[in-house]
Scaffold this motif. Structure first.
Motif, PDB file in Angstrom:
ATOM      1  N   MET A  85       0.824  -1.330  -0.025  1.00  0.00           N
ATOM      2  CA  MET A  85      -0.017   0.062  -0.054  1.00  0.00           C
ATOM      3  C   MET A  85       1.023   1.248   0.049  1.00  0.00           C
ATOM      4  O   MET A  85       0.593   2.302  -0.654  1.00  0.00           O
ATOM      5  N   LEU A  86       1.937   1.161   0.952  1.00  0.00           N
ATOM      6  CA  LEU A  86       2.771   2.383   0.922  1.00  0.00           C
ATOM      7  C   LEU A  86       3.313   2.455  -0.592  1.00  0.00           C
ATOM      8  O   LEU A  86       3.809   3.681  -0.921  1.00  0.00           O
ATOM      9  N   ASP A  87       3.768   1.467  -1.207  1.00  0.00           N
ATOM     10  CA  ASP A  87       4.334   1.519  -2.655  1.00  0.00           C
ATOM     11  C   ASP A  87       3.585   1.993  -3.627  1.00  0.00           C
ATOM     12  O   ASP A  87       3.804   1.863  -4.818  1.00  0.00           O
ATOM     13  N   GLY A  88       2.042   2.223  -3.090  1.00  0.00           N
ATOM     14  CA  GLY A  88       1.207   2.732  -4.261  1.00  0.00           C
ATOM     15  C   GLY A  88       0.611   1.543  -5.079  1.00  0.00           C
ATOM     16  O   GLY A  88      -0.064   1.653  -5.909  1.00  0.00           O
ATOM     17  N   LYS A  89       0.581   0.158  -4.459  1.00  0.00           N
ATOM     18  CA  LYS A  89      -0.104  -0.690  -5.147  1.00  0.00           C
ATOM     19  C   LYS A  89      -1.731  -1.098  -4.744  1.00  0.00           C
ATOM     20  O   LYS A  89      -2.122  -1.958  -5.600  1.00  0.00           O
ATOM     21  N   CYS A  90      -1.924  -0.394  -3.943  1.00  0.00           N
ATOM     22  CA  CYS A  90      -3.381  -0.375  -3.545  1.00  0.00           C
ATOM     23  C   CYS A  90      -3.598   0.652  -2.648  1.00  0.00           C
ATOM     24  O   CYS A  90      -2.761   1.454  -2.267  1.00  0.00           O
ATOM     25  N   ASP A  91      -5.109   0.934  -2.461  1.00  0.00           N
ATOM     26  CA  ASP A  91      -5.814   2.037  -1.645  1.00  0.00           C
ATOM     27  C   ASP A  91      -5.239   1.944  -0.185  1.00  0.00           C
ATOM     28  O   ASP A  91      -5.114   3.026   0.482  1.00  0.00           O
ATOM     29  N   LEU A  92      -5.611   0.704   0.230  1.00  0.00           N
ATOM     30  CA  LEU A  92      -5.879   0.716   1.679  1.00  0.00           C
ATOM     31  C   LEU A  92      -4.914  -0.855   2.191  1.00  0.00           C
ATOM     32  O   LEU A  92      -4.678  -1.813   1.126  1.00  0.00           O
ATOM     33  N   ALA A  93      -4.650  -1.170   3.246  1.00  0.00           N
ATOM     34  CA  ALA A  93      -4.047  -2.289   3.301  1.00  0.00           C
ATOM     35  C   ALA A  93      -4.501  -2.780   4.915  1.00  0.00           C
ATOM     36  O   ALA A  93      -4.879  -2.069   5.832  1.00  0.00           O
ATOM     37  N   THR A  94      -4.484  -3.851   5.296  1.00  0.00           N
ATOM     38  CA  THR A  94      -4.778  -4.541   6.619  1.00  0.00           C
ATOM     39  C   THR A  94      -3.372  -5.056   7.202  1.00  0.00           C
ATOM     40  O   THR A  94      -2.737  -5.753   6.556  1.00  0.00           O
ATOM     41  N   THR A  95      -3.111  -4.574   8.467  1.00  0.00           N
ATOM     42  CA  THR A  95      -1.894  -5.026   9.239  1.00  0.00           C
ATOM     43  C   THR A  95      -1.959  -5.099  10.542  1.00  0.00           C
ATOM     44  O   THR A  95      -2.811  -4.425  11.090  1.00  0.00           O
ATOM     45  N   ALA A  96      -1.171  -5.751  11.222  1.00  0.00           N
ATOM     46  CA  ALA A  96      -1.133  -5.630  12.840  1.00  0.00           C
ATOM     47  C   ALA A  96      -0.358  -4.296  13.249  1.00  0.00           C
ATOM     48  O   ALA A  96       0.098  -3.870  12.204  1.00  0.00           O
ATOM     49  N   GLN A  97      -0.432  -4.047  14.346  1.00  0.00           N
ATOM     50  CA  GLN A  97       0.208  -2.784  14.766  1.00  0.00           C
ATOM     51  C   GLN A  97       1.743  -2.937  14.786  1.00  0.00           C
ATOM     52  O   GLN A  97       2.205  -1.640  14.704  1.00  0.00           O
ATOM     53  N   THR A  98       2.238  -3.940  14.738  1.00  0.00           N
ATOM     54  CA  THR A  98       3.937  -3.838  14.726  1.00  0.00           C
ATOM     55  C   THR A  98       4.357  -3.066  13.495  1.00  0.00           C
ATOM     56  O   THR A  98       5.238  -2.345  13.516  1.00  0.00           O
TER      57      THR A  98
END
Length: 339
Positions: A85-98
């Motif tokens: 997501m940060l690289d611009g490959k999608c609009d949003l992402a799900t991830t843990a807090q780490t």
């Protein structure tokens, strides 16, 4: 001789009815065109089954009902999903807090729009019992494979401290998620830190030569929905629609747990026993609550502590990484963060 003609006489009441009918037709056409134009394409990168509300919302048509054309893009982990997501490959992402905390130390261009689930026993440590590892203290001097700057990384450090060991008492082998299990299978390491269902599969594969070390409660993980700051703030109405669809998915999972589990099992290629273990380890709720802020700050203290003293920076203010407006507009009672 020309026969005179006269225009038909239309009763005023009939004229008004016809005009009203035409107004309704045109109004429907305008609304239809507006709805078509409002269809918003959104892509979400996601990792583990901790993100199960996403496929449930997609399968049940909740995104479509909100006027969102959703594309879900699977990744091997939340860490990789966030990076995509940060690289611009999608609009949003799900991830843990780490991974969120890790990136917050070096950049501020993203926002958390909601937390989708919480777990305290999804990540686990598997050890080789045939190599004499029966309790936590037996890990001293052992080689342990895990992905760096992940929830698994945090679990290992917490587990070591709980068992009276220092971080330097073990040999860490940092690998990609896909390579961690393979290193254990090849006998290159004595233990691994991974997640369900892979950890249970590993114990079954080694049939009496491996076991899971109990660690419930040592690592509480949240699984957040995150987006670039510009995208989130520039598409607030769309973010609200996405969250409303996920709230519907949350309600569906509560009322129809068997059907919800079946959707998750199909998405993650898991059998019934696997999905039951995953489900029992999670609380699927769309929230922005005070414990989220505590978990982010606690994780930040841990990550700052990993750095040499000279490289340590002040903890970020995580209120600056939270976008509250969208969820407030959809489910205000789910936003309990003090701000």
């Amino acid at each position: 001789m020309q026969i005179p003609t006269s225009s038909p006489i239309v009763h005023p009441l009939v004229s008004r009815v016809m005009l009203l009918f035409l107004w309704f037709i045109l109004s429907d056409l305008v609304h239809f065109a507006s709805d078509c134009q409002a269809q918003k394409k959104v892509s979400i990168c996601f990792g583990s089954a901790s993100s199960s509300l996403l496929p449930i919302a997609l399968e049940q048509g909740y995104f479509r009902a909100e006027g969102v054309e959703m594309e879900l893009r699977p990744f091997t982990s939340g860490k990789n999903a966030l990076q995509a997501m940060l690289d611009g490959k999608c609009d949003l992402a799900t991830t843990a807090q780490t991974p969120v905390v890790h990136h917050s130390m070096i950049r501020r261009d993203f926002l958390i729009v909601a937390n989708l689930s919480l777990s305290d026993d999804f990540e686990k440590i598997v050890v080789r019992t045939d190599r004499g590892i029966l309790k936590g203290a037996d890990l001293k001097g052992r080689r342990i494979a895990l992905p760096e700057f992940t929830t698994q990384h945090y679990l290992l450090d917490t587990f070591l401290a709980y068992n009276g060991l220092k971080n330097t008492d073990v040999q860490r082998v940092y690998l990609h998620h896909n390579e961690v299990i393979k290193a254990f299978q090849r006998g290159e390491v004595d233990a691994v830190v991974h997640r369900e269902p892979e950890t249970t599969h590993l114990v079954e594969e080694f049939a009496g030569k491996a076991k899971i070390m109990p660690s419930p409660g040592l690592c509480v993980a949240i699984y957040a929905l995150v987006g670039k700051r510009d995208f989130v703030q520039g598409n607030s109405a769309t973010i609200a629609k996405v969250l409303r669809a996920l709230v519907w998915a949350e309600e569906f999972a509560k009322k129809e747990p068997s059907r919800a589990k079946a959707i998750a099992a199909k998405t993650y290629n898991a059998d019934q026993a696997e999905i039951e273990r995953i489900w029992s380890a999670h609380h699927f709720r769309v929230t922005l609550d005070q414990p989220l802020l505590f978990l982010l700050e606690n994780m930040a203290r841990w990550q700052i502590g990993l750095l040499p003293t000279a490289q340590r920076k002040p903890m970020p203010n995580y209120l600056d990484f939270l976008y509250l407006d969208a969820l407030k507009s959809v489910k205000p009672e789910a936003v309990t963060i003090i701000h």
